[in-house]
Design a protein around this motif. Structure first.
Motif, PDB file in Angstrom:
ATOM      1  N   PRO A   1     -33.602  14.183 -12.793  1.00  0.00           N
ATOM      2  CA  PRO A   1     -34.480  15.348 -13.214  1.00  0.00           C
ATOM      3  C   PRO A   1     -35.649  14.974 -14.051  1.00  0.00           C
ATOM      4  O   PRO A   1     -35.721  13.867 -14.903  1.00  0.00           O
ATOM      5  N   LEU A   2     -36.733  15.630 -14.108  1.00  0.00           N
ATOM      6  CA  LEU A   2     -38.080  15.571 -14.796  1.00  0.00           C
ATOM      7  C   LEU A   2     -38.377  16.618 -15.383  1.00  0.00           C
ATOM      8  O   LEU A   2     -38.163  17.616 -15.155  1.00  0.00           O
ATOM      9  N   ASP A   3     -38.930  16.271 -16.987  1.00  0.00           N
ATOM     10  CA  ASP A   3     -39.513  17.230 -17.634  1.00  0.00           C
ATOM     11  C   ASP A   3     -41.124  17.040 -17.806  1.00  0.00           C
ATOM     12  O   ASP A   3     -41.072  16.572 -18.838  1.00  0.00           O
ATOM     13  N   ILE A   4     -41.742  17.596 -17.204  1.00  0.00           N
ATOM     14  CA  ILE A   4     -43.147  17.399 -17.050  1.00  0.00           C
ATOM     15  C   ILE A   4     -43.853  18.014 -18.300  1.00  0.00           C
ATOM     16  O   ILE A   4     -43.797  19.427 -18.237  1.00  0.00           O
ATOM     17  N   ARG A   5     -44.184  17.399 -19.168  1.00  0.00           N
ATOM     18  CA  ARG A   5     -45.006  18.004 -20.622  1.00  0.00           C
ATOM     19  C   ARG A   5     -46.445  17.845 -20.197  1.00  0.00           C
ATOM     20  O   ARG A   5     -47.116  17.038 -21.158  1.00  0.00           O
ATOM     21  N   GLN A   6     -46.946  18.193 -19.294  1.00  0.00           N
ATOM     22  CA  GLN A   6     -48.392  18.374 -19.107  1.00  0.00           C
ATOM     23  C   GLN A   6     -49.023  19.551 -19.713  1.00  0.00           C
ATOM     24  O   GLN A   6     -48.807  20.941 -19.061  1.00  0.00           O
ATOM     25  N   GLY A   7     -49.916  19.729 -20.671  1.00  0.00           N
ATOM     26  CA  GLY A   7     -50.445  20.871 -21.087  1.00  0.00           C
ATOM     27  C   GLY A   7     -51.705  21.189 -20.372  1.00  0.00           C
ATOM     28  O   GLY A   7     -52.313  20.226 -19.720  1.00  0.00           O
ATOM     29  N   ARG A   8     -52.086  22.322 -20.295  1.00  0.00           N
ATOM     30  CA  ARG A   8     -53.354  22.822 -19.971  1.00  0.00           C
ATOM     31  C   ARG A   8     -54.276  23.602 -20.782  1.00  0.00           C
ATOM     32  O   ARG A   8     -53.727  24.360 -21.622  1.00  0.00           O
ATOM     33  N   ALA A   9     -55.673  23.547 -20.823  1.00  0.00           N
ATOM     34  CA  ALA A   9     -56.375  24.430 -21.532  1.00  0.00           C
ATOM     35  C   ALA A   9     -55.852  25.833 -21.290  1.00  0.00           C
ATOM     36  O   ALA A   9     -55.620  26.205 -20.296  1.00  0.00           O
ATOM     37  N   LEU A  10     -55.975  26.651 -22.446  1.00  0.00           N
ATOM     38  CA  LEU A  10     -55.483  28.158 -22.143  1.00  0.00           C
ATOM     39  C   LEU A  10     -56.424  28.858 -21.367  1.00  0.00           C
ATOM     40  O   LEU A  10     -55.973  29.557 -20.664  1.00  0.00           O
ATOM     41  N   ALA A  11     -57.758  28.621 -21.303  1.00  0.00           N
ATOM     42  CA  ALA A  11     -58.711  29.129 -20.492  1.00  0.00           C
ATOM     43  C   ALA A  11     -58.269  28.926 -18.972  1.00  0.00           C
ATOM     44  O   ALA A  11     -58.740  29.600 -18.067  1.00  0.00           O
ATOM     45  N   GLU A  12     -57.376  28.073 -18.491  1.00  0.00           N
ATOM     46  CA  GLU A  12     -56.983  27.842 -17.199  1.00  0.00           C
ATOM     47  C   GLU A  12     -55.974  28.703 -16.894  1.00  0.00           C
ATOM     48  O   GLU A  12     -55.597  28.749 -15.632  1.00  0.00           O
ATOM     49  N   TYR A  13     -55.142  29.346 -17.722  1.00  0.00           N
ATOM     50  CA  TYR A  13     -54.118  30.216 -17.445  1.00  0.00           C
ATOM     51  C   TYR A  13     -54.749  31.664 -17.332  1.00  0.00           C
ATOM     52  O   TYR A  13     -56.013  32.225 -17.930  1.00  0.00           O
ATOM     53  N   PRO A  14     -54.453  32.519 -16.078  1.00  0.00           N
ATOM     54  CA  PRO A  14     -54.911  33.912 -15.832  1.00  0.00           C
ATOM     55  C   PRO A  14     -54.905  34.633 -17.235  1.00  0.00           C
ATOM     56  O   PRO A  14     -55.728  35.449 -17.149  1.00  0.00           O
ATOM     57  N   GLU A  15     -53.890  34.650 -17.958  1.00  0.00           N
ATOM     58  CA  GLU A  15     -53.709  35.414 -18.924  1.00  0.00           C
ATOM     59  C   GLU A  15     -54.770  35.515 -20.069  1.00  0.00           C
ATOM     60  O   GLU A  15     -55.381  36.249 -20.598  1.00  0.00           O
ATOM     61  N   ALA A  16     -55.352  34.034 -20.146  1.00  0.00           N
ATOM     62  CA  ALA A  16     -56.535  33.945 -21.198  1.00  0.00           C
ATOM     63  C   ALA A  16     -57.794  34.041 -20.519  1.00  0.00           C
ATOM     64  O   ALA A  16     -58.770  34.229 -20.994  1.00  0.00           O
ATOM     65  N   ARG A  17     -57.927  33.827 -18.910  1.00  0.00           N
ATOM     66  CA  ARG A  17     -58.989  33.711 -18.301  1.00  0.00           C
ATOM     67  C   ARG A  17     -59.561  34.951 -18.231  1.00  0.00           C
ATOM     68  O   ARG A  17     -60.886  35.185 -17.849  1.00  0.00           O
ATOM     69  N   LEU A  18     -58.821  35.959 -18.374  1.00  0.00           N
ATOM     70  CA  LEU A  18     -59.383  37.490 -18.539  1.00  0.00           C
ATOM     71  C   LEU A  18     -60.574  37.640 -19.378  1.00  0.00           C
ATOM     72  O   LEU A  18     -61.631  38.193 -19.094  1.00  0.00           O
ATOM     73  N   PHE A  19     -60.607  36.861 -20.660  1.00  0.00           N
ATOM     74  CA  PHE A  19     -61.627  37.007 -21.641  1.00  0.00           C
ATOM     75  C   PHE A  19     -62.839  36.391 -20.984  1.00  0.00           C
ATOM     76  O   PHE A  19     -64.032  37.047 -21.259  1.00  0.00           O
ATOM     77  N   ALA A  20     -62.787  35.418 -20.254  1.00  0.00           N
ATOM     78  CA  ALA A  20     -63.983  34.690 -19.762  1.00  0.00           C
ATOM     79  C   ALA A  20     -64.504  35.455 -18.518  1.00  0.00           C
ATOM     80  O   ALA A  20     -65.806  35.658 -18.423  1.00  0.00           O
ATOM     81  N   ARG A  21     -63.617  36.248 -17.650  1.00  0.00           N
ATOM     82  CA  ARG A  21     -64.336  36.971 -16.535  1.00  0.00           C
ATOM     83  C   ARG A  21     -64.939  38.252 -17.335  1.00  0.00           C
ATOM     84  O   ARG A  21     -65.871  38.873 -16.901  1.00  0.00           O
ATOM     85  N   LEU A  22     -64.373  38.647 -18.376  1.00  0.00           N
ATOM     86  CA  LEU A  22     -65.023  39.724 -19.095  1.00  0.00           C
ATOM     87  C   LEU A  22     -66.696  39.323 -19.583  1.00  0.00           C
ATOM     88  O   LEU A  22     -67.518  40.068 -19.474  1.00  0.00           O
ATOM     89  N   TYR A  23     -66.636  38.267 -20.079  1.00  0.00           N
ATOM     90  CA  TYR A  23     -67.978  37.886 -20.883  1.00  0.00           C
ATOM     91  C   TYR A  23     -68.757  37.458 -19.646  1.00  0.00           C
ATOM     92  O   TYR A  23     -70.116  37.856 -19.755  1.00  0.00           O
ATOM     93  N   GLU A  24     -68.287  36.989 -18.433  1.00  0.00           N
ATOM     94  CA  GLU A  24     -69.314  36.684 -17.379  1.00  0.00           C
ATOM     95  C   GLU A  24     -69.717  38.070 -16.829  1.00  0.00           C
ATOM     96  O   GLU A  24     -70.883  38.119 -16.202  1.00  0.00           O
TER      97      GLU A  24
END
Length: 463
Positions: A265-288
């Motif tokens: 069993p592995l617990d991958i603790r790899q974070g990503r920038a918030l902007a890479e998640y769809p829920e936060a990417r919305l705001f970049a799409r609005l700006y664009e």
């Protein structure tokens, strides 16, 4: 490791003994391990610190001013870059003259320089002393930064921890620093540490431990998985194993596959920038979309995406279909005026009769309201106004309860990033803002989000 266990076990009953480790991962590991080997029921979390948290604690005790953080540094850097763009070339080397008009694109680089400014300045001064012609413009830029940043900190009652020596005169506990040889700034800090209060514990490496070299990374990965399997079969607690992997994002799928084959069993603790998640990417799409004058492609990326829970999805999809059929493009300037083909063509069609005119009137109303709200949101002149605009936009256009629990958590973290900017701006004086929305997007691109662990397993961290 036995010596670490021995020291921690011997001193754990004395609450004035604090244990410091090179990283938060190591500190967390020894918090858990100390509970198991000591038999006690609870331990104060602050008795096991990372080196960075130890430094923060010593600074907070010795400074009346408040420590600066990355959010405040970002605000200072954004203001200086805006001055560089609007008032002429303040920075001659750090921002190339060809990019003066787009100074904001240097925001992350300049923000990262600030905590290292004292070290960079010393290095350039030393270089200039040997050869006055070396880095003269860089020297001038660093001096300008030093003066302006120092004045900003003084004006706002702040201090930059990396500029000051560690002052442990007011520390009352005894600190045991394990593995100091792997702490990056240990040699710089050591002259300022009182050995009666700060005790370095250099733990010797276990004798007979081989260093393995493999022909390629795939072989190394599989050998590692086999070794972990042997350890687990021998009764080693999974919590006693921690793994770091360089370029984890590239190797994650292969690591998961090999671990699954071995039942690990592995617990991958790899974070990503918030902007890479769809829920936060919305705001970049609005700006664009707003920056592109509500081009057809921009509206398609917004209104047709199933990642965004639109309250009026059918109307949005109908608008895009109508735009395709009527060859709508983004707004443009001609003859000194701005033309919006969407509004012009919809209003023309709405003036007729029949079902087509009725649909055009409905879509024109939808487009006017949506484009107005997006423009007002992206053009907010303050963080306070932006926060109000975001809440208004959410209430009008989104049904956030259609997101998953994890999606809502990501969305809330994105809003927290905006709250942090607003709170930081309220704390400091002398900062002008020309693009609060852009600064928020910058924060979303930098702030990491690590999803909650779905269960137990060997923790795997990026190296």
């Amino acid at each position: 490791m036995d010596s670490v266990t021995g020291i921690v076990t011997e001193l754990l009953s004395d609450e004035h003994q604090i244990f410091v480790f090179p990283s938060e991962v190591a500190a967390e590991f020894w918090r858990r391990r100390s509970l198991r080997v000591s038999g006690v029921n609870a331990i104060w979390e602050d008795r096991f610190l990372s080196w960075d948290r130890f430094k923060e604690k010593s600074f907070q005790l010795s400074q009346r001013a408040a420590p600066v953080n990355r959010t405040i540094r970002t605000l200072f850097a954004a203001d200086l870059l805006e001055q560089n763009r609007a008032k002429g070339r303040l920075l001659k080397s750090l921002v190339n003259i060809r990019f003066t008009e787009t100074s904001r694109s240097f925001l992350r680089a300049l923000t990262s320089i600030l905590p290292e400014l004292a070290r960079y300045r010393r290095a350039v001064k030393s270089s200039s002393a040997r050869n006055p012609a070396v880095d003269s413009e860089t020297h001038a830029d660093l001096e300008l930064l030093w003066q302006r940043y120092g004045a900003f900190l003084d004006e706002n009652g702040l201090f930059e921890p990396s500029f000051d020596s560690i002052d442990v005169s007011r520390l009352s506990e005894t600190y045991h620093v394990f593995f100091p040889e792997v702490i990056e700034d240990w040699e710089e800090a050591r002259p300022h540490l009182d050995p009666r209060r700060i005790r370095a514990v250099a733990v010797p490496a276990p004798s007979g431990t081989p260093i393995l070299r493999f022909e390629n990374s795939v072989q190394e990965l599989r050998s590692f998985v086999q070794e972990v399997s042997i350890l687990l079969a021998g009764g080693v607690d999974p919590n006693d194993i921690a793994v770091t992997v360089p370029r984890l994002e590239a190797w994650e799928s292969l690591l998961r596959r090999d671990a699954d084959l071995m039942g690990i069993p592995l617990d991958i603790r790899q974070g990503r920038a918030l902007a890479e998640y769809p829920e936060a990417r919305l705001f970049a799409r609005l700006y664009e979309c707003a920056a592109g004058g509500f081009s057809l492609e921009g509206l398609k990326a917004l209104l047709l995406s199933r990642a965004f829970p639109w309250r009026h999805r059918a109307a949005g999809e109908a608008l895009v279909r109508w735009g395709i059929d009527h060859h709508c493009a983004g707004s443009y300037r001609a003859g000194g005026a701005v033309h919006d083909p969407w509004s012009e063509k919809l209003e023309l069609a709405a003036a007729g009769d029949g079902g087509g005119a009725s649909l055009a009137r409905s879509l024109a109303s939808f487009y006017r309201a949506f484009s107005r709200d997006v423009r007002e949101l992206c053009g907010a002149r303050s963080f306070v106004g932006l926060k109000r605009g975001v809440q208004r936009f959410i209430n009008t256009w989104l049904e956030t309860d259609r997101w998953s629990r994890e999606g809502l958590r990501v969305f809330q973290f994105a809003l927290n990033a905006l709250n942090d900017l607003a709170e930081a701006k309220s704390r400091v004086k002398g900062i002008g803002l020309s693009d609060p929305y852009g600064l928020w997007l910058n924060a979303l691109g930098e702030r990491l989000y690590v999803p909650r662990s779905g269960g137990g397993g060997i923790p795997v961290y990026p190296y």
